[in-house]
Design a protein around this motif. Structure first.
Motif, PDB file in Angstrom:
ATOM      1  N   ALA A 137      65.542-109.151 -34.635  1.00  0.00           N
ATOM      2  CA  ALA A 137      64.174-109.362 -35.267  1.00  0.00           C
ATOM      3  C   ALA A 137      63.461-110.479 -34.601  1.00  0.00           C
ATOM      4  CB  ALA A 137      64.492-109.672 -36.740  1.00  0.00           C
ATOM      5  N   THR A 138      61.997-110.126 -34.479  1.00  0.00           N
ATOM      6  CA  THR A 138      61.189-111.066 -33.726  1.00  0.00           C
ATOM      7  C   THR A 138      59.810-111.225 -34.541  1.00  0.00           C
ATOM      8  OG1 THR A 138      59.903-111.668 -31.954  1.00  0.00           O
ATOM      9  CG2 THR A 138      60.106-109.391 -32.254  1.00  0.00           C
ATOM     10  N   PRO A 139      59.388-112.219 -34.461  1.00  0.00           N
ATOM     11  CA  PRO A 139      57.867-112.464 -34.984  1.00  0.00           C
ATOM     12  C   PRO A 139      57.079-111.557 -34.112  1.00  0.00           C
ATOM     13  CG  PRO A 139      58.763-114.849 -34.504  1.00  0.00           C
ATOM     14  CD  PRO A 139      59.813-113.818 -33.928  1.00  0.00           C
ATOM     15  N   LEU A 140      56.128-110.969 -34.717  1.00  0.00           N
ATOM     16  CA  LEU A 140      55.098-110.319 -33.765  1.00  0.00           C
ATOM     17  C   LEU A 140      53.661-110.567 -34.580  1.00  0.00           C
ATOM     18  CD1 LEU A 140      53.888-108.529 -31.347  1.00  0.00           C
ATOM     19  CD2 LEU A 140      54.025-106.730 -33.175  1.00  0.00           C
ATOM     20  N   ILE A 141      53.059-111.306 -33.705  1.00  0.00           N
ATOM     21  CA  ILE A 141      51.411-111.491 -34.115  1.00  0.00           C
ATOM     22  C   ILE A 141      50.667-110.922 -33.326  1.00  0.00           C
ATOM     23  CG2 ILE A 141      49.843-113.537 -34.496  1.00  0.00           C
ATOM     24  CD1 ILE A 141      52.121-115.500 -34.515  1.00  0.00           C
ATOM     25  N   VAL A 142      49.638-110.143 -34.056  1.00  0.00           N
ATOM     26  CA  VAL A 142      48.568-109.525 -33.209  1.00  0.00           C
ATOM     27  C   VAL A 142      47.394-109.939 -33.689  1.00  0.00           C
ATOM     28  CG1 VAL A 142      47.415-107.074 -32.716  1.00  0.00           C
ATOM     29  CG2 VAL A 142      50.241-107.480 -33.299  1.00  0.00           C
ATOM     30  N   SER A 143      46.467-110.404 -32.733  1.00  0.00           N
ATOM     31  CA  SER A 143      45.087-110.918 -33.085  1.00  0.00           C
ATOM     32  C   SER A 143      44.142-110.278 -32.207  1.00  0.00           C
ATOM     33  CB  SER A 143      45.015-112.449 -32.798  1.00  0.00           C
ATOM     34  OG  SER A 143      43.610-113.039 -32.973  1.00  0.00           O
ATOM     35  N   TRP A 144      43.129-109.682 -32.914  1.00  0.00           N
ATOM     36  CA  TRP A 144      41.976-109.134 -32.071  1.00  0.00           C
ATOM     37  C   TRP A 144      40.665-109.233 -33.042  1.00  0.00           C
ATOM     38  CZ3 TRP A 144      41.653-103.059 -31.009  1.00  0.00           C
ATOM     39  CH2 TRP A 144      40.363-102.856 -30.257  1.00  0.00           C
ATOM     40  N   PRO A 145      40.075-110.341 -32.944  1.00  0.00           N
ATOM     41  CA  PRO A 145      38.972-110.565 -33.993  1.00  0.00           C
ATOM     42  C   PRO A 145      37.829-109.363 -34.046  1.00  0.00           C
ATOM     43  CG  PRO A 145      39.357-112.587 -32.911  1.00  0.00           C
ATOM     44  CD  PRO A 145      40.384-111.662 -32.264  1.00  0.00           C
ATOM     45  N   ALA A 146      37.683-108.665 -32.995  1.00  0.00           N
ATOM     46  CA  ALA A 146      36.497-107.676 -32.813  1.00  0.00           C
ATOM     47  C   ALA A 146      37.212-106.354 -33.162  1.00  0.00           C
ATOM     48  CB  ALA A 146      35.825-107.982 -31.471  1.00  0.00           C
ATOM     49  N   GLY A 147      38.427-106.557 -33.305  1.00  0.00           N
ATOM     50  CA  GLY A 147      39.146-104.892 -33.335  1.00  0.00           C
ATOM     51  C   GLY A 147      39.129-104.384 -34.626  1.00  0.00           C
ATOM     52  N   GLY A 148      38.771-105.103 -35.825  1.00  0.00           N
ATOM     53  CA  GLY A 148      38.887-104.610 -36.997  1.00  0.00           C
ATOM     54  C   GLY A 148      40.281-104.579 -37.753  1.00  0.00           C
ATOM     55  N   LEU A 149      41.219-105.455 -37.114  1.00  0.00           N
ATOM     56  CA  LEU A 149      42.581-105.669 -37.751  1.00  0.00           C
ATOM     57  C   LEU A 149      42.354-106.221 -39.020  1.00  0.00           C
ATOM     58  CD1 LEU A 149      44.650-106.760 -34.761  1.00  0.00           C
ATOM     59  CD2 LEU A 149      43.860-104.500 -35.174  1.00  0.00           C
ATOM     60  N   SER A 150      43.392-105.850 -39.790  1.00  0.00           N
ATOM     61  CA  SER A 150      43.596-106.292 -41.355  1.00  0.00           C
ATOM     62  C   SER A 150      44.361-107.752 -41.237  1.00  0.00           C
ATOM     63  CB  SER A 150      43.966-105.474 -42.073  1.00  0.00           C
ATOM     64  OG  SER A 150      43.361-104.354 -42.492  1.00  0.00           O
ATOM     65  N   ASP A 151      43.956-108.758 -41.515  1.00  0.00           N
ATOM     66  CA  ASP A 151      44.753-109.949 -41.763  1.00  0.00           C
ATOM     67  C   ASP A 151      45.882-109.961 -42.671  1.00  0.00           C
ATOM     68  OD1 ASP A 151      43.004-111.071 -39.962  1.00  0.00           O
ATOM     69  OD2 ASP A 151      41.596-112.440 -41.576  1.00  0.00           O
ATOM     70  N   GLY A 152      46.933-110.696 -42.358  1.00  0.00           N
ATOM     71  CA  GLY A 152      48.005-110.686 -43.377  1.00  0.00           C
ATOM     72  C   GLY A 152      49.414-110.249 -42.801  1.00  0.00           C
ATOM     73  N   VAL A 153      50.175-109.977 -43.583  1.00  0.00           N
ATOM     74  CA  VAL A 153      51.790-109.752 -43.548  1.00  0.00           C
ATOM     75  C   VAL A 153      51.897-108.253 -43.527  1.00  0.00           C
ATOM     76  CG1 VAL A 153      54.082-110.006 -44.150  1.00  0.00           C
ATOM     77  CG2 VAL A 153      52.409-111.976 -44.090  1.00  0.00           C
ATOM     78  N   PHE A 154      52.327-107.718 -42.705  1.00  0.00           N
ATOM     79  CA  PHE A 154      52.806-106.440 -42.478  1.00  0.00           C
ATOM     80  C   PHE A 154      54.442-105.868 -42.623  1.00  0.00           C
ATOM     81  CE2 PHE A 154      48.587-106.487 -41.066  1.00  0.00           C
ATOM     82  CZ  PHE A 154      47.927-105.459 -41.755  1.00  0.00           C
ATOM     83  N   ASP A 155      54.897-105.315 -43.464  1.00  0.00           N
ATOM     84  CA  ASP A 155      56.553-104.920 -43.366  1.00  0.00           C
ATOM     85  C   ASP A 155      56.732-103.664 -42.776  1.00  0.00           C
ATOM     86  OD1 ASP A 155      56.608-107.355 -44.819  1.00  0.00           O
ATOM     87  OD2 ASP A 155      56.192-106.271 -47.045  1.00  0.00           O
ATOM     88  N   ALA A 156      55.898-102.654 -42.414  1.00  0.00           N
ATOM     89  CA  ALA A 156      56.651-101.545 -41.759  1.00  0.00           C
ATOM     90  C   ALA A 156      57.284-101.771 -40.471  1.00  0.00           C
ATOM     91  CB  ALA A 156      55.306-100.596 -41.413  1.00  0.00           C
TER      92      ALA A 156
END
Length: 532
Positions: free
Chosen positions: A381-400
């Motif tokens: 298990a690892t943290p995964l952070i994905v940031s792309w301000p111009a990419g239309g990503l939803s902020d927050g926590v995802f459990d999939a």
């Protein structure tokens, strides 16, 4: 400045546990990494492959490590095992993005070649990277970094200077690559591979000052507090309890060497702080070149917390000292290296080579059990952070649930870059994962089964069910929806589910060419012994 096509920047850290950074529950100060999470998505059920080299192979190719030639480490186990170097039967993301007109650079650790001194076809400079500054081998001194290269030119220890510290230099060189590649309007693919916080415990005094006293209450209290912060942040909030302390670890109140143990964790935390500072240096380069908004930044770790105890007895220490490609023959001032975990060796300084041990790794992996090398949750298990301000990503926590093979399809869909499908007229294996882009933009994502094999340890996750075993052990079955800490084995209650998932795992293993671990060990034993 910058390109209309998004840049891609992958930041990979080494041997860092699931809960060490602040935005996943840790008390170590990581403001730069936390700022990424504040402007992006955090995945709570993302997985690596339990160890450094195979995770790198899978991350960079989109294949399972067994398909790349690097299924364990970088040892060549001969005809009956894995070659231990990245094979031509795969395309790296650097090769893929370069073919699409991207500039490419790697800063930091490679660890995908069993040839550490003479450039060959498995070196980063031959696998798609226009620019490389870093180390070919794995773990090494932070003050006297061996196998360090600028392109294919070795950087001798004599050129490092008195203030050299590898983590800081990785940040500086990565930032320079971003600034240089932001000038011509071409997009870039960057890969930053820290060795921090992998042992040895080497820390600058200025960082140690900031961590002293932070862990004085001991691992029991700190694990409980990390879990509470995770619950407050929605990290594994419904699917994991706090597993019991590792039975091999004493209660903090019963630990006879508390002062030494605190020094170990303080040094480890200082390494994490230095890594976060270097991440901040890199993010500043993105900001100052106007590229932050249109850069896809991913942050993750190559395996769970590392419980390895480095032996300090004379025979083991001498054998370790002779491995000059990962440990220098002496400290910068000429004094002998002191190797191993012993209360007589205070960690942190350049003349030591120590690790932080099992008890603190148990803290790092909160709320899971087991460690690097296992495919139980604590190992993968690892943290995964994905940031792309111009990419239309939803902020927050995802459990999939997702794993490393899903990163390449995600990046290729996000950038519109096609996969490389052949080399020298020969077809390459198809990518094994699925894209996470729809999920990250607020959609439902794609459900799919996840698979692992490492040194005979095996697992499959299908929905919320996970079947897992240690090498030569029996299958264990866990309902991760209620028990992600893997404390209640349900195999005896659900024999048909065990049989079904075991068949799925075997079909996957056959399809990608997993070599039974017993055969790997036999092949290794038959290889000529290498001189020490």
């Amino acid at each position: 400045m910058g390109s209309a096509r998004p840049n891609v920047l992958i930041i990979l850290v080494d041997d860092m546990g699931y809960s060490d950074i602040g935005c996943y529950g840790g008390e170590i100060g990581t403001p730069a990494i936390d700022s990424l999470a504040a402007t992006g998505a955090r995945l709570t059920n993302f997985y690596n492959t339990a160890r450094c080299s195979p995770s790198r192979a899978s991350l960079l190719t989109g294949l399972h490590p067994h398909q790349t030639g690097v299924a364990e480490l970088v040892n060549n186990d001969g005809p009956g095992g894995y070659p231990g170097s990245l094979t031509e039967r795969s395309a790296t993301l650097a090769e893929t993005f370069r073919a699409a007109g991207y500039r490419t650079h790697l800063t930091g650790k490679w660890h995908l070649s069993n040839e550490r001194e003479r450039p060959d076809g498995s070196w980063p400079t031959r696998r798609g990277f226009d620019r490389f500054w870093g180390t070919i081998s794995g773990a090494g001194s932070y003050f006297q970094t061996t196998t360090l290269h600028d392109g294919e030119t070795p950087v001798p220890l004599s050129e490092l200077g008195p203030d050299f510290y590898y983590t800081d230099e990785i940040g500086t060189h990565a930032a320079a690559a971003i600034r240089d590649q932001g000038d011509d309007g071409q997009p870039f693919f960057g890969y930053v591979a820290f060795t921090a916080p992998h042992w040895p415990l080497h820390a600058k005094e200025s960082d140690l000052v900031e961590t002293r006293g932070q862990f004085d209450e001991g691992w029991d209290v700190l694990r409980t507090r990390r879990r509470r912060r995770q619950l407050d942040a929605g990290i594994c909030s419904a699917d994991a309890t706090l597993d019991q302390r590792d039975p091999a670890v004493p209660a903090w109140a019963d630990e006879p060497e508390q002062k030494w143990q605190l020094e170990r964790m303080e040094a480890y935390a200082a390494q994490v702080r230095a890594m976060d500072r270097a991440v901040g240096t890199i993010l500043t380069a993105l900001d100052e070149t106007g590229q932050r908004d249109n850069t896809i930044v991913l942050f993750l770790s190559d395996n769970g917390g590392c419980a390895e105890e480095l032996r300090s007895d004379a025979e083991a220490a001498d054998q370790f000292r002779r491995q000059h490609l990962i440990i220098p023959p002496s400290a910068p001032d000429g004094t002998p290296m002191r190797v191993g975990n012993s209360p007589t060796i205070r960690p942190g300084t350049a003349d030591t080579y120590t690790s932080y041990g099992q008890a603190w790794a148990n803290l790092s992996n909160t709320p899971f059990r087991l460690y690097k090398r296992w495919v139980h949750e604590g190992g993968i298990a690892t943290p995964l952070i994905v940031s792309w301000p111009a990419g239309g990503l939803s902020d927050g926590v995802f459990d999939a649930p997702h794993q490393l093979t899903d990163i390449a399809p995600t990046l290729l869909q996000a950038t519109g870059v096609p996969a490389v499908v052949e080399r020298d007229g020969q077809s390459l294996p198809a990518l094994r994962g699925v894209s996470m882009l729809d999920l990250l933009r607020g959609g439902s994502g794609v459900e799919h089964d996840l698979f692992w094999e490492h040194i005979g340890n095996a697992a499959v996750r299908s929905g919320d069910w996970k079947l897992v075993r240690e090498y030569e052990g029996a299958w264990e079955l866990y309902d991760l929806a209620a028990d992600r800490s893997e404390s209640n084995d349900l195999a005896a209650e659900h024999p048909e589910r065990v049989e079904d998932l075991a068949a799925k795992w075997q079909a996957w293993a056959d399809s990608i060419g997993v070599i039974p671990y017993g055969d790997v060990l036999a092949a290794r034993a038959s290889m000529p012994k290498q001189p020490a």
